[in-house]
Each structure stands twice: as C-alpha cells, then as structure tokens.
Design a protein around this motif. Sequence first.
Motif, PDB file in Angstrom:
ATOM      1  N   ASP A  62      12.363  -0.997   6.703  1.00 16.96           N
ATOM      2  CA  ASP A  62      12.657   0.351   7.227  1.00 16.96           C
ATOM      3  C   ASP A  62      11.395   1.218   7.202  1.00 16.96           C
ATOM      4  OD1 ASP A  62      13.930   2.604   8.181  1.00 16.96           O
ATOM      5  OD2 ASP A  62      14.691   3.195   6.212  1.00 16.96           O
ATOM      6  N   VAL A  63      10.404   0.765   7.945  1.00 12.34           N
ATOM      7  CA  VAL A  63       9.136   1.514   7.973  1.00 12.34           C
ATOM      8  C   VAL A  63       9.372   2.921   8.518  1.00 12.34           C
ATOM      9  CG1 VAL A  63       6.762   1.528   8.841  1.00 12.34           C
ATOM     10  CG2 VAL A  63       7.861  -0.635   8.293  1.00 12.34           C
ATOM     11  N   THR A  64      10.234   3.022   9.518  1.00  9.22           N
ATOM     12  CA  THR A  64      10.512   4.343  10.085  1.00  9.22           C
ATOM     13  C   THR A  64      11.016   5.276   8.987  1.00  9.22           C
ATOM     14  OG1 THR A  64      11.164   3.213  12.109  1.00  9.22           O
ATOM     15  CG2 THR A  64      11.747   5.536  11.942  1.00  9.22           C
ATOM     16  N   GLY A  65      11.956   4.771   8.177  1.00 10.19           N
ATOM     17  CA  GLY A  65      12.485   5.571   7.072  1.00 10.19           C
ATOM     18  C   GLY A  65      11.383   5.944   6.088  1.00 10.19           C
ATOM     19  N   ASN A  66      10.538   4.964   5.744  1.00 13.19           N
ATOM     20  CA  ASN A  66       9.429   5.252   4.819  1.00 13.19           C
ATOM     21  C   ASN A  66       8.494   6.309   5.398  1.00 13.19           C
ATOM     22  OD1 ASN A  66       9.947   2.121   4.069  1.00 13.19           O
ATOM     23  ND2 ASN A  66       9.149   3.260   2.338  1.00 13.19           N
ATOM     24  N   LEU A  67       8.221   6.173   6.697  1.00 12.03           N
ATOM     25  CA  LEU A  67       7.287   7.114   7.313  1.00 12.03           C
ATOM     26  C   LEU A  67       7.860   8.534   7.301  1.00 12.03           C
ATOM     27  CD1 LEU A  67       5.942   4.952  10.272  1.00 12.03           C
ATOM     28  CD2 LEU A  67       4.628   5.799   8.329  1.00 12.03           C
ATOM     29  N   ARG A  68       9.182   8.623   7.421  1.00 10.60           N
ATOM     30  CA  ARG A  68       9.793   9.962   7.401  1.00 10.60           C
ATOM     31  C   ARG A  68       9.825  10.528   5.985  1.00 10.60           C
ATOM     32  NH1 ARG A  68      14.089   8.415  11.600  1.00 10.60           N
ATOM     33  NH2 ARG A  68      13.178   9.283  13.482  1.00 10.60           N
ATOM     34  N   SER A  69      10.147   9.650   5.022  1.00 10.07           N
ATOM     35  CA  SER A  69      10.355  10.168   3.658  1.00 10.07           C
ATOM     36  C   SER A  69       9.067  10.194   2.848  1.00 10.07           C
ATOM     37  CB  SER A  69      11.379   9.301   2.920  1.00 10.07           C
ATOM     38  OG  SER A  69      10.807   8.027   2.648  1.00 10.07           O
ATOM     39  N   GLY A  70       8.108   9.349   3.225  1.00 10.39           N
ATOM     40  CA  GLY A  70       6.870   9.234   2.437  1.00 10.39           C
ATOM     41  C   GLY A  70       7.111   8.513   1.124  1.00 10.39           C
ATOM     42  N   LYS A  71       8.296   7.925   0.971  1.00  8.67           N
ATOM     43  CA  LYS A  71       8.644   7.322  -0.322  1.00  8.67           C
ATOM     44  C   LYS A  71       8.067   5.915  -0.476  1.00  8.67           C
ATOM     45  CE  LYS A  71      12.603   7.706  -2.361  1.00  8.67           C
ATOM     46  NZ  LYS A  71      13.993   7.847  -2.761  1.00  8.67           N
ATOM     47  N   SER A 130      -2.839  -1.539   3.654  1.00  7.68           N
ATOM     48  CA  SER A 130      -2.855  -0.237   2.986  1.00  7.68           C
ATOM     49  C   SER A 130      -1.474   0.424   3.076  1.00  7.68           C
ATOM     50  CB  SER A 130      -3.921   0.652   3.645  1.00  7.68           C
ATOM     51  OG  SER A 130      -4.152   1.773   2.845  1.00  7.68           O
ATOM     52  N   LEU A 131      -0.889   0.331   4.268  1.00  8.76           N
ATOM     53  CA  LEU A 131       0.462   0.884   4.441  1.00  8.76           C
ATOM     54  C   LEU A 131       1.436   0.173   3.508  1.00  8.76           C
ATOM     55  CD1 LEU A 131       2.134   2.854   6.130  1.00  8.76           C
ATOM     56  CD2 LEU A 131       2.285   1.126   7.931  1.00  8.76           C
ATOM     57  N   HIS A 132       1.230  -1.129   3.373  1.00  7.40           N
ATOM     58  CA  HIS A 132       2.078  -1.932   2.477  1.00  7.40           C
ATOM     59  C   HIS A 132       1.974  -1.406   1.038  1.00  7.40           C
ATOM     60  CE1 HIS A 132       4.221  -5.587   1.358  1.00  7.40           C
ATOM     61  NE2 HIS A 132       3.362  -5.744   0.357  1.00  7.40           N
ATOM     62  N   MET A 133       0.754  -1.182   0.571  1.00  4.61           N
ATOM     63  CA  MET A 133       0.570  -0.693  -0.800  1.00  4.61           C
ATOM     64  C   MET A 133       1.201   0.690  -0.962  1.00  4.61           C
ATOM     65  SD  MET A 133      -0.710  -3.219  -2.220  1.00  4.61           S
ATOM     66  CE  MET A 133      -0.553  -2.444  -3.819  1.00  4.61           C
ATOM     67  N   ARG A 134       1.093   1.526   0.079  1.00  7.14           N
ATOM     68  CA  ARG A 134       1.709   2.863  -0.009  1.00  7.14           C
ATOM     69  C   ARG A 134       3.224   2.741  -0.111  1.00  7.14           C
ATOM     70  NH1 ARG A 134      -2.170   6.870   0.811  1.00  7.14           N
ATOM     71  NH2 ARG A 134      -3.925   6.138   2.034  1.00  7.14           N
ATOM     72  N   MET A 135       3.794   1.798   0.624  1.00  9.20           N
ATOM     73  CA  MET A 135       5.259   1.693   0.610  1.00  9.20           C
ATOM     74  C   MET A 135       5.768   1.045  -0.676  1.00  9.20           C
ATOM     75  SD  MET A 135       6.392   0.961   4.545  1.00  9.20           S
ATOM     76  CE  MET A 135       5.620  -0.622   4.732  1.00  9.20           C
ATOM     77  N   ILE A 136       4.895   0.310  -1.369  1.00 12.19           N
ATOM     78  CA  ILE A 136       5.314  -0.290  -2.637  1.00 12.19           C
ATOM     79  C   ILE A 136       4.980   0.642  -3.800  1.00 12.19           C
ATOM     80  CG2 ILE A 136       4.898  -2.128  -4.286  1.00 12.19           C
ATOM     81  CD1 ILE A 136       4.343  -4.011  -2.123  1.00 12.19           C
TER      82      ILE A 136
END
Length: 397
Positions: free
Chosen positions: A160-169, A350-356
Amino acid sequence: MPSMPGLPRSQGEAAEAALEPDVTESSHSNAQGHVEGTPGASGTHGRTPMPSDKHTPLPLIRIAMGLYESQVLRAGIELRLFEHLAAGPATAAELEKACGLHPTLSGDFLNALVAMDLLERDGSHYEMPARTAAHLDPRSPGYIGGALAFMQRQYPVWSDVTGNLRSGKALIDDLPGDIFMSGPYRTQQSTRGFAEGMDGLVTLFDGPLAQSFRWEQVTSFTDLGGCRGRLALKLAAAYPNLRAVVFDLPPLRPLFDELLQSAATDEPDEAGGAGLRSRVTFHAGDFFADPLPETQVYLLGHILHDWKPDKRRLLVERAFEHLPPGGSLLVYDSMIDGTPEVDRLNYLRSLHMRMIAGSSEYTIADGIRQLRDAGFTVEDPVALNEGTTLLVGNKPG
Ligand SMILES: C[S@@+](CC[C@H](N)C(=O)[O-])C[C@H]1O[C@@H](n2cnc3c(N)ncnc32)[C@H](O)[C@@H]1O
C-alpha cells in the motif's frame, strides 16, 4: 470494483482480473497447455511490425508487469528449476517431473523465462546459459538466490505505497520497540529468515569488498551489526592475518555459532595463521550503548541506512572515539550517486527504508560529510557493485 461474491476483496479482484481477456487468448493451447507454434526459432510469424511510436507506452507496461516477471523468477528459484537445469538441458516434460510443475502452466512458464533471457530453448530442450548459471546455479560462487529471495519476501511492505505516501507512516511507527527486536527477531524462525537474507545480500559484494581495502595490512576488525558473521568469515578466510569480531544483538549468537561450525575447521590455514574458528568471534551488544571492541577497523555495512540522522551520527562518532589513531571505519550502503542506473535502484531502496524504519539511504556526499564531521579523513568512494558504495574513513594518526 466490487468484490466477487463470497470472496475477500483481494481474491475477488484476482478472480476478476483472471477473467479478463488473456494475452494468449488468440493462441491455441494443446492439452498440456503448451502454446502451439510458440515463437522460438520461427520468430514473430511474419507479424507486420507496429508503426514506430516515439511515445510508446511499452516502458510503462513493462513496469506495471514487473511483478509478473519477478514472480516467475521467484518460482524458478523456489521450484529449484535452475538447480535442475544446471545438470544439463531438459525438455518441458522432464522439468515438469523434476520440479513438480503442472503441465497446464509449465509451457508458458518456461517460455516466459526464455523470453526474459534467463533460459534458452533449442527445439524441445530448455537450457540455462552461462550468464544465468553464474548467479542462479546454487553451486556457483556468484549464486544470489538467497539475496533475491530476501528481496522478494519484502513485497508486503510495498502493498500500500499510496497509503504510505499519504500517511508518511513507517512500519516501525506501529511497533512497540526497536525495529529489529520487535520485527525480525520476534521469533527464532523469523530471526533465522532475516539472517539468511543478510547472508544472501552480502554475496552481492563480498568479493569486491575483500579487494577494496588494505586488509593485508591490518590484524583486527570488528563488523558492527555483522549479523551472523557471513561477511566476517569470508574476509577472515581470505586474509589469514585477520582476527574478526562480529558485534551484534544477542539473538544472532546461536546462528553465528552454527555458521562458524559449518564454515570453519580448526586446521591452521595455508599461511600458517590460526584456524578460522579461533580467529572469528561473536560479541553480543548494543552498538549505541555498550563499549565497542578494540580493533584497527570497524565496518558499518548496511547499518547507517537503518537509522535516522541523529543515530547515524552517534554510531560514526562512537566508531571514531573507539578507534586507535590510524584506525579505519568502513561504511557501505546503497548510496544515491547521481547516476540514473544506480539511483533507479537506490531511490526505491530509500523509499523501502522509509516505509519500514522511517530511515533512508543517503547521498555519497552526505556520507562523506558525516565521516568528516566526526573527524575522519575520507578516501575516494568505491563502487562495490551496481548499487553499493564503500566509504573508507581514516582516523588521523
Ligand atoms: C541491515 S542488517 C546489516 C547486516 C550486515 N552488516 C550486512 O551488511 O548485510 C543490520 C544489522 O544490525 C544489527 N543491529 C541492529 N541494532 C543493533 C544494535 N543496537 N547493536 C548491535 N547490532 C544491531 C542487526 O541485528 C542486523 O544484523
């Protein structure tokens, strides 16, 4: 789209997608599911080429279908297809038997691997070319099946990258504690899975790392966050002058012991040095808080990208503080380097590390700055492979 009745949404969507016209709809499949007249030597069957379109959507379609390719590769590894083909060319029927493939799907699966350039086909026989065997034959020194499997196990992070991008979580935001202890080290089984993944990843650059530093001139090094010691063992085996400490969290100790037993003998090595088992040891500790082992060289490999800048700074400063004058800190990560082919991989990492972990990769310039700020003089960056950069910082003597 609404879900299919009686199925959870995702399965319903999968079923609906499966009902859409298939790309092979106009081809005729025989009873075994092998598409008749599959292009091979016969090429495109004289299809009139499409008019050239300088704005072709093909790159987008390839990206959107990337998951299909990835899963076909994954299945090939899991079904041990490449292992079987390492023994020699085989027909579809032979591979079906050896790998447990269902004949309904095997033809398209094998031909997709040919089209992806991973296999070759000569009449009815499939074979593995040397370029594939170099990395997918488990007996090859360049085997990277473990690394690929680890990357593929990370797919749920991308659901759910879209969700992550919206929430920043990030995943860590919902965990009770440390990303490792409340993540992969929750159970013995998941600890093992993580450690095996790290074993796999280091095979992507351990050879170049052994060649990219003056290892023959030092006698000790400590791999900070060295997991279960795969890399330390490899370096120590290559350099009999080296004593190595693997410094990591306590759950890794039994896996280190296991690897040491399987990898090493107590025989003196050729250069007359002590055997591997006595030269490589495990030190359980917390690299943010505990004293670090005395050593000439510290290694921080795929560590800084796990942490936010304040913790990165702390680790680099601690390494500087504990090193003797003339000692070195080696850092490798998937650093952003400004070239499209590297950055394509590394912005995604990098995006992966941010999402984890809410952390990130960083630029080579930022890496150098970080080492200099702590007091190190920094050598020219070294590319260990397509995406991994090594920085060597030296503590003034
Ligand atoms: C991403 S892995 C990198 C492993 C290995 N260095 C490599 O290059 O593949 C991060 C490692 O840091 C270790 N680690 C995390 N927190 C730590 C801590 N506080 N003290 C010591 N090691 C830690 C983890 O257990 C894990 O082995």
